[in-house]
Design an enzyme around this catalytic site. Sequence first.
Site, PDB file in Angstrom:
ATOM      1  N   GLY A  44      24.272   1.098  72.600  1.00  0.00           N
ATOM      2  CA  GLY A  44      24.978   1.224  71.217  1.00  0.00           C
ATOM      3  C   GLY A  44      25.750  -0.126  71.824  1.00  0.00           C
ATOM      4  O   GLY A  44      25.947  -0.639  72.995  1.00  0.00           O
ATOM      5  N   GLN A  49      33.488  -5.163  72.005  1.00  0.00           N
ATOM      6  CA  GLN A  49      32.902  -5.707  73.416  1.00  0.00           C
ATOM      7  C   GLN A  49      32.374  -6.929  73.346  1.00  0.00           C
ATOM      8  O   GLN A  49      31.631  -7.550  74.279  1.00  0.00           O
ATOM      9  CB  GLN A  49      31.782  -4.621  73.565  1.00  0.00           C
ATOM     10  CG  GLN A  49      32.130  -2.987  73.871  1.00  0.00           C
ATOM     11  CD  GLN A  49      31.063  -2.237  74.006  1.00  0.00           C
ATOM     12  OE1 GLN A  49      30.236  -1.835  73.403  1.00  0.00           O
ATOM     13  NE2 GLN A  49      30.476  -2.157  75.351  1.00  0.00           N
ATOM     14  N   CYS A  86      29.295   2.083  80.725  1.00  0.00           N
ATOM     15  CA  CYS A  86      29.524   1.074  79.456  1.00  0.00           C
ATOM     16  C   CYS A  86      29.227  -0.127  79.815  1.00  0.00           C
ATOM     17  O   CYS A  86      29.367  -0.498  80.866  1.00  0.00           O
ATOM     18  CB  CYS A  86      30.992   1.366  79.298  1.00  0.00           C
ATOM     19  SG  CYS A  86      31.578   0.421  77.825  1.00  0.00           S
ATOM     20  N   LEU A  87      28.730  -0.940  78.836  1.00  0.00           N
ATOM     21  CA  LEU A  87      28.323  -2.350  79.467  1.00  0.00           C
ATOM     22  C   LEU A  87      29.784  -3.282  79.747  1.00  0.00           C
ATOM     23  O   LEU A  87      29.638  -4.295  80.459  1.00  0.00           O
ATOM     24  CB  LEU A  87      27.782  -3.098  78.212  1.00  0.00           C
ATOM     25  CG  LEU A  87      26.498  -2.628  77.770  1.00  0.00           C
ATOM     26  CD1 LEU A  87      25.936  -3.190  76.416  1.00  0.00           C
ATOM     27  CD2 LEU A  87      25.511  -2.815  78.923  1.00  0.00           C
ATOM     28  N   HIS A 128      31.164   7.208  71.240  1.00  0.00           N
ATOM     29  CA  HIS A 128      31.513   6.222  72.465  1.00  0.00           C
ATOM     30  C   HIS A 128      31.890   4.867  71.310  1.00  0.00           C
ATOM     31  O   HIS A 128      32.845   4.161  71.943  1.00  0.00           O
ATOM     32  CB  HIS A 128      30.408   6.072  73.405  1.00  0.00           C
ATOM     33  CG  HIS A 128      30.707   5.051  74.254  1.00  0.00           C
ATOM     34  ND1 HIS A 128      30.667   5.413  75.604  1.00  0.00           N
ATOM     35  CD2 HIS A 128      30.579   3.792  74.338  1.00  0.00           C
ATOM     36  CE1 HIS A 128      30.906   4.387  76.360  1.00  0.00           C
ATOM     37  NE2 HIS A 128      30.929   3.132  75.651  1.00  0.00           N
ATOM     38  N   GLU A 129      31.004   4.648  70.533  1.00  0.00           N
ATOM     39  CA  GLU A 129      31.196   3.224  70.029  1.00  0.00           C
ATOM     40  C   GLU A 129      32.625   3.273  69.300  1.00  0.00           C
ATOM     41  O   GLU A 129      33.253   2.318  69.139  1.00  0.00           O
ATOM     42  CB  GLU A 129      30.039   2.813  68.984  1.00  0.00           C
ATOM     43  CG  GLU A 129      28.707   2.790  69.834  1.00  0.00           C
ATOM     44  CD  GLU A 129      28.806   1.923  71.199  1.00  0.00           C
ATOM     45  OE1 GLU A 129      29.675   0.774  71.306  1.00  0.00           O
ATOM     46  OE2 GLU A 129      27.987   2.583  71.992  1.00  0.00           O
ATOM     47  N   HIS A 132      35.518   2.663  70.967  1.00  0.00           N
ATOM     48  CA  HIS A 132      35.748   1.373  71.283  1.00  0.00           C
ATOM     49  C   HIS A 132      36.411   0.699  70.138  1.00  0.00           C
ATOM     50  O   HIS A 132      37.428  -0.222  70.262  1.00  0.00           O
ATOM     51  CB  HIS A 132      34.161   0.525  71.365  1.00  0.00           C
ATOM     52  CG  HIS A 132      33.811   0.547  72.650  1.00  0.00           C
ATOM     53  ND1 HIS A 132      34.491  -0.036  73.849  1.00  0.00           N
ATOM     54  CD2 HIS A 132      32.573   0.879  73.173  1.00  0.00           C
ATOM     55  CE1 HIS A 132      33.686  -0.038  74.882  1.00  0.00           C
ATOM     56  NE2 HIS A 132      32.367   0.605  74.569  1.00  0.00           N
TER      57      HIS A 132
END
Length: 161
Positions: A44, A49, A86-87, A128-129, A132
């Site tokens: 995702g 991000q 997480c990226l 999670h997204e 963000h």
Amino acid sequence: MLEIRTVGDEVLRRKSKPVKVVNGVIRRLLDEMAATMQHESGIGLAAPQVGIAKRVLVADVGDGLIELINPEILFAEGNQVGLEGCLSIPDVVGEVSRAESIRLTGLNRDGHQVWLEASGLLARCLQHEIDHLDGILFTDRAIRIVSEEELQERRKEVVVD
Ligand code: ZN
């Protein structure tokens, strides 16, 4: 490919703005986010991000690409605990509690309202997204951060988004 912003970048802590008009700029952003997510082997990616404080996300847990604009969780139930990375927070993995299943709505790339039900991994990823988009990182919610040793053994369980 878009550049992934990492922890310490203030855009990750901003509350993203709703998209007013779904136009070519947004569709291009969706395309570039999907390509970046695939390139980074994430499941995702949320627009902050990649430095854009707009309520846009993409996800793909292996069942096809999901694109959502202005997503809103309407209903959540149950509980699941799992490992998340997480990226935007390289090399950190935490155990996070999430709802097991959610129902949500948002806009698709044509600007039409869509409804979606998700459970398990997809529900975890979408929560999670959406976090963000509100400037929340998984480390804010983590029950605990996983040690290097434990990570060696549980690497396969970790999802990154
Ligand atoms: Zn993330």
